[in-house]
Design an enzyme around this catalytic site. Structure first.
Site, mmCIF file in Angstrom:
data_model
loop_
_atom_site.group_PDB
_atom_site.id
_atom_site.type_symbol
_atom_site.label_atom_id
_atom_site.label_comp_id
_atom_site.label_asym_id
_atom_site.label_seq_id
_atom_site.Cartn_x
_atom_site.Cartn_y
_atom_site.Cartn_z
ATOM 1 N N ARG A 220 0.862 -1.183 0.000
ATOM 2 C CA ARG A 220 0.000 0.000 0.000
ATOM 3 C C ARG A 220 0.901 1.236 0.000
ATOM 4 N NH1 ARG A 220 -3.453 -2.893 -1.490
ATOM 5 N NH2 ARG A 220 -5.467 -3.350 -0.500
ATOM 6 N N HIS A 268 -1.092 -0.144 -9.808
ATOM 7 C CA HIS A 268 -1.731 -1.101 -8.880
ATOM 8 C C HIS A 268 -2.198 -2.360 -9.638
ATOM 9 C CE1 HIS A 268 -3.900 -1.379 -4.759
ATOM 10 N NE2 HIS A 268 -3.778 -2.590 -5.266
#
Ligand code: NDP
Ligand code: OXD
Length: 305
Positions: A220, A268
């Site tokens: 993250r 991502h």
């Protein structure tokens, strides 16, 4: 049985069709529509309003491995929050990290630069036995990555809350972070984002890496202090980074990461959620809960992952 479904930015039609096929006996309501009684919520990045309006449910399923966005919400106490466990992501993550490590170790970025300059230059082979890869977080994904890197012949080290055991991997426990960092020619971050890990990769921690270390963040964005990484790359302490996750996604066009010559950015994609594998896992878990059996992937609300 009634299921409430919500997925931010995902293809609702495909998800609900797969859910209907896997659980033909279930009624499926897509939030913000409401049903009289809901038994299970199946969600990805749900808004606070969904949680506020939720009638008591038997379990909430998170359509991702990371639960940081669901943990921010005020779920009623006592409801199991269940995350995806692998569900087709471990293989993808192992591929992505293997690529990042091989790209750095075999110096492909330098050859790409040489090609742009039409420069023929053979670099000496680096000593793989000195090219140790350290993995922060030896969970479901970190373990798959570690095993893949071991099979490629890299020395691998791992750091996790509780000490793990994987053949060929030198493990470090939580209190041994500095000793772990000293081993990493490449640092791979696969920790969950929690109150304890937010901002962990700051100047202090990144400075503990050996000079020239390379950073791969596939966990993250908020685990990393962006400005500290850039400052350490510009100062020559860190040689570069491959980043798949960011504080704010999509990454803003003006962000320095986009055009930094030593940083590679991907949007991502290191491990994409697979609809069929994810729905199969959720459906199997619902059937187990209906039968009064335990399920894997229940989030520890105290630790936040
Ligand atoms: P797991 O929960 O299986 O593993 C988490 C690991 O981190 C465990 O080894 C755990 O230790 C360790 N850990 C957690 N907190 C701490 C801490 N404070 N100090 C030391 N170690 C800690 O998660 P997954 O492997 O399934 O997923 C990891 C993360 O990857 C997700 O949370 C998500 O954010 C990210 N992800 C990113 C994707 C992408 O496309 N970029 C896709 C999927 C996931 P212990 O084993 O002792 O509990
Ligand atoms: C996840 C992700 O956590 O896709 O599953 O990032």
């Amino acid at each position: 049985m009634n299921i409430l479904f919500y997925s931010a930015g995902e293809d609702t039609e495909l998800w609900t069709a797969a859910l209907r096929e896997a659980l033909p006996e279930a009624g499926i309501t897509v939030w913000p529509s409401v049903a009289a009684a809901i038994d299970y919520a199946v969600v990805w990045k749900p808004p606070a309003k969904l949680v506020a309006g939720l009638t008591p449910v038997r379990a909430v399923f998170n359509l991702g491995a990371g639960v940081d966005t669901v943990m921010e919400l005020a779920w009623p106490a006592g409801i199991p929050l269940v995350r995806l466990v692998d569900a087709g992501m471990a293989e993808q993550m192992a591929e992505y990290v293997a690529y990042a490590v091989l790209r750095r170790y075999r110096e492909f970025a330098d050859y790409e630069e040489a090609q742009r300059e039409r420069r023929w230059h053979q670099r000496a082979r680096l000593d793989k036995s000195l090219f140790s890869v350290g993995i922060l977080g030896i969970g479901v994904l970190g373990s798959a990555v570690a095993e893949t890197l071991v099979s490629l012949g890299f020395p691998v080290t791992g750091w996790s809350r509780s000490r793990k055991e994987i053949a060929g991997v030198r493990m470090f426990a939580r209190a041994e972070l500095d000793a772990f960092l000293a081993t990493c020619r490449i640092l791979v971050c696969l920790l969950p984002l929690t109150n304890e890990t937010r901002g962990l990769l700051d100047r202090r921690v990144l400075s503990r890496l050996p000079r020239g270390a390379y950073v791969v963040n596939v966990a993250r964005g908020a685990l990393l202090v962006d400005a500290d990484l850039i400052a350490l790359i510009d100062a020559g302490h860190i040689s570069g980074a491959m980043l798949d996750v960011f504080h704010d996604e999509p990454l803003a066009p003006a962000h320095a990461f986009w055009h930094h010559p030593r940083i590679s950015v991907t949007p991502h994609v290191s491990a994409l959620t697979q609809i069929s594998a994810s729905v199969a896992q959720v459906a199997a878990n619902i059937r187990r809960l209906e039968a009064g059996l335990p399920v894997s992937g229940v989030v520890d609300r105290v630790h936040g992952y």
